[in-house]
Design a protein around this motif. Sequence first.
Motif, mmCIF file in Angstrom:
data_model
loop_
_atom_site.group_PDB
_atom_site.id
_atom_site.type_symbol
_atom_site.label_atom_id
_atom_site.label_comp_id
_atom_site.label_asym_id
_atom_site.label_seq_id
_atom_site.Cartn_x
_atom_site.Cartn_y
_atom_site.Cartn_z
ATOM 1 N N CYS A 10 23.785 14.385 -9.675
ATOM 2 C CA CYS A 10 23.725 13.478 -10.815
ATOM 3 C C CYS A 10 22.383 12.740 -10.819
ATOM 4 O O CYS A 10 21.706 12.625 -9.799
ATOM 5 N N ASP A 55 22.113 9.675 -11.092
ATOM 6 C CA ASP A 55 22.399 8.329 -10.597
ATOM 7 C C ASP A 55 21.400 7.906 -9.505
ATOM 8 O O ASP A 55 21.137 8.658 -8.559
ATOM 9 N N GLY A 110 25.863 13.384 -14.621
ATOM 10 C CA GLY A 110 27.170 13.883 -14.196
ATOM 11 C C GLY A 110 27.111 15.208 -13.464
ATOM 12 O O GLY A 110 28.118 15.897 -13.373
ATOM 13 N N HIS A 162 29.378 12.443 -6.927
ATOM 14 C CA HIS A 162 29.369 11.185 -6.157
ATOM 15 C C HIS A 162 30.417 10.204 -6.662
ATOM 16 O O HIS A 162 30.812 10.259 -7.834
ATOM 17 N N CYS A 190 30.861 7.630 -10.280
ATOM 18 C CA CYS A 190 29.986 8.315 -11.236
ATOM 19 C C CYS A 190 30.318 7.845 -12.659
ATOM 20 O O CYS A 190 31.454 7.975 -13.112
ATOM 21 N N GLY A 191 29.313 7.310 -13.345
ATOM 22 C CA GLY A 191 29.522 6.797 -14.694
ATOM 23 C C GLY A 191 29.927 7.887 -15.667
ATOM 24 O O GLY A 191 30.769 7.678 -16.552
HETATM 25 ZN ZN LIG Z 1 26.913 10.220 -11.669
#
Ligand SMILES: [Zn+2]
Length: 193
Positions: A34, A36, A59, A94, A97-98
């Motif tokens: 991701c 992130d 994602g 992870h 994760c948004g």
């Molecule tokens: Zn993520």
Amino acid sequence: MQPLIDNARTFGQRPEEFARLAEGQSPQVLFITCSDSRVVPALITGARPGELFELRTAGNIVPPYASDRPTSEACTIEYAVEVLGVQDIVVCGHSHCGAVGALVRGDDLTAVPAVRDWLTHAADEPRSTDAADPAVAEAVQNHVLAQLLRLRSYPCVEQRLASGRLRLRGWYYEVHTGAVREHRADTDSFVSL
Ligand SMILES: [Zn+2]
């Protein structure tokens, strides 16, 4: 931003360490994760420059393979497999994760249409029996497995898997502990590395 600029300014002051990188790269792993900021592949794995070929998407989504429509993701995967000859591909999801969280919760994403449209590439809402879990652990792990399935549909991946020259690995990384788990096919579960 300034501390990051300051570090970048002094980063190149070790020419002997980087000189060999001009000769080329031969990473053994394609690491898909991701975007992130809490996930730092080189930190997690201890990889040095030249050791990890990375693909980062929101994602850690691997889009469906479409031969008539080039995508950056397909380009990166194909180059890693066919040109660099990586022996392993890791898809690393992870905790917290948004992107996966938004899918599980069914968040309203009309204010961010590009995000909404990208997440539809994930196709299926990740399976989870505990949508209230802030880490969305189960959903992320199922989501990782779905992306591994997608990878198998890429012709270059399919061919190398068939000839035993490539392995696929599913990882789950906890941003709040640093722990990494890997999917084990024999038990169909994620266990500590
Ligand atoms: Zn993520």
